[in-house]
Design a protein around this motif. Structure first.
Motif, PDB file in Angstrom:
ATOM      1  N   GLN A  85     -17.122  28.053 -20.215  1.00 40.02           N
ATOM      2  CA  GLN A  85     -18.904  27.467 -20.789  1.00 40.02           C
ATOM      3  C   GLN A  85     -19.561  26.986 -20.299  1.00 40.02           C
ATOM      4  O   GLN A  85     -19.569  27.794 -19.071  1.00 40.02           O
ATOM      5  CB  GLN A  85     -18.336  25.787 -21.682  1.00 40.02           C
ATOM      6  CG  GLN A  85     -17.483  26.085 -22.407  1.00 40.02           C
ATOM      7  CD  GLN A  85     -16.722  25.667 -22.793  1.00 40.02           C
ATOM      8  OE1 GLN A  85     -15.529  25.947 -21.088  1.00 40.02           O
ATOM      9  NE2 GLN A  85     -15.396  26.640 -22.688  1.00 40.02           N
ATOM     10  N   ALA A  86     -21.177  27.230 -20.035  1.00 39.34           N
ATOM     11  CA  ALA A  86     -22.102  26.522 -19.586  1.00 39.34           C
ATOM     12  C   ALA A  86     -22.836  24.726 -20.090  1.00 39.34           C
ATOM     13  O   ALA A  86     -23.124  25.234 -21.250  1.00 39.34           O
ATOM     14  CB  ALA A  86     -23.699  27.562 -19.945  1.00 39.34           C
ATOM     15  N   VAL A  87     -22.283  24.184 -18.469  1.00 40.51           N
ATOM     16  CA  VAL A  87     -23.236  22.682 -19.195  1.00 40.51           C
ATOM     17  C   VAL A  87     -23.495  21.826 -17.867  1.00 40.51           C
ATOM     18  O   VAL A  87     -24.072  22.726 -16.653  1.00 40.51           O
ATOM     19  CB  VAL A  87     -21.474  21.956 -18.862  1.00 40.51           C
ATOM     20  CG1 VAL A  87     -20.306  22.492 -19.911  1.00 40.51           C
ATOM     21  CG2 VAL A  87     -20.762  22.160 -17.633  1.00 40.51           C
ATOM     22  N   VAL A  88     -24.024  20.741 -18.338  1.00 45.91           N
ATOM     23  CA  VAL A  88     -24.814  20.366 -17.387  1.00 45.91           C
ATOM     24  C   VAL A  88     -24.294  19.819 -16.107  1.00 45.91           C
ATOM     25  O   VAL A  88     -23.625  18.620 -16.483  1.00 45.91           O
ATOM     26  CB  VAL A  88     -26.046  18.987 -18.211  1.00 45.91           C
ATOM     27  CG1 VAL A  88     -26.614  18.413 -16.649  1.00 45.91           C
ATOM     28  CG2 VAL A  88     -26.746  19.776 -18.859  1.00 45.91           C
ATOM     29  N   ALA A  89     -24.394  19.959 -15.585  1.00 49.86           N
ATOM     30  CA  ALA A  89     -23.439  20.034 -13.973  1.00 49.86           C
ATOM     31  C   ALA A  89     -23.586  18.684 -13.787  1.00 49.86           C
ATOM     32  O   ALA A  89     -22.342  18.640 -13.307  1.00 49.86           O
ATOM     33  CB  ALA A  89     -24.176  20.480 -12.291  1.00 49.86           C
ATOM     34  N   ALA A  90     -24.539  17.708 -14.231  1.00 54.55           N
ATOM     35  CA  ALA A  90     -24.324  16.266 -14.043  1.00 54.55           C
ATOM     36  C   ALA A  90     -23.478  15.260 -14.359  1.00 54.55           C
ATOM     37  O   ALA A  90     -22.731  14.348 -14.682  1.00 54.55           O
ATOM     38  CB  ALA A  90     -25.339  15.756 -13.716  1.00 54.55           C
ATOM     39  N   THR A  91     -23.473  15.853 -15.763  1.00 56.05           N
ATOM     40  CA  THR A  91     -23.028  14.959 -17.450  1.00 56.05           C
ATOM     41  C   THR A  91     -21.823  15.715 -17.872  1.00 56.05           C
ATOM     42  O   THR A  91     -21.013  15.819 -18.729  1.00 56.05           O
ATOM     43  CB  THR A  91     -24.419  14.719 -18.398  1.00 56.05           C
ATOM     44  OG1 THR A  91     -25.087  16.030 -19.027  1.00 56.05           O
ATOM     45  CG2 THR A  91     -25.439  13.722 -17.557  1.00 56.05           C
ATOM     46  N   GLY A  92     -21.803  17.001 -17.639  1.00 52.39           N
ATOM     47  CA  GLY A  92     -20.847  18.560 -18.923  1.00 52.39           C
ATOM     48  C   GLY A  92     -21.381  18.651 -20.268  1.00 52.39           C
ATOM     49  O   GLY A  92     -20.383  18.804 -20.047  1.00 52.39           O
TER      50      GLY A  92
END
Ligand code: SF4
Length: 162
Positions: A85-92
């Protein structure tokens, strides 16, 4: 898709008439941090060619600035195959759909304008061609857009190879 040597990739760039380019390398302030990454070697290498600028992430509607994204579970190929997946690093928060859509936009632009080569920003989760951010570290491999372009036969070159 065959892997080419650096010399072969650079020769392909020299011969290419139309080149797809990460827009941030041309000076567009489209990066996640609202900055650009204008590159003189890239601009020199593009002299006399038709240039197709594109930014997969802003093309997919992710704003400027935007939270930094990293890949989880694998590189761009694995994201395209549904194994990562591609996820926002800070929040997932999941951004996989946007990253896949941005990659498709990049490929469509390349095909529409006949680009045979793409010069892309290294280590981006979209544009990295040699390394990209996975699970908090930079690992060898491609970002999502670079992986899709490569799988379609477009020769992808890192800005750092120029
Ligand atoms: S590296 Fe790619 S996705 Fe990131 S700002 Fe540059 S063009 Fe856009």
């Amino acid at each position: 898709m065959m892997e080419r040597t650096r010399e072969e990739r650079l020769a392909a760039l020299r011969e290419a008439r139309v080149v797809l380019v990460s827009a941030c390398l041309l000076g567009e302030a489209c990066r996640y941090d609202g900055k650009s990454k204008g590159s003189s070697p890239v601009i020199r290498a593009l002299e006399g060619k038709e240039v197709v600028p594109m930014c997969p992430e802003t093309g997919a509607g992710l704003g400027i600035p935007r939270p930094a994204v990293e890949l989880r579970g694998g590189t761009g190929e694995a994201v395209l195959e549904g194994r990562a997946q591609a996820v926002v690093a800070a929040t997932g928060e999941d951004r996989t759909k946007e990253f896949r859509y941005g990659a498709e936009l990049a490929l469509k632009a390349a095909q529409r304008f006949g680009a045979t080569v793409a010069v892309l920003k290294e280590r981006s989760p979209s544009c990295g061609t040699q390394g990209t951010h996975v699970d908090g570290v930079v690992v060898p491999g491609r970002g999502v857009a670079a992986a899709l372009l490569h799988s379609a036969g477009i020769i992808v070159i890192s800005d750092e190879e120029l």
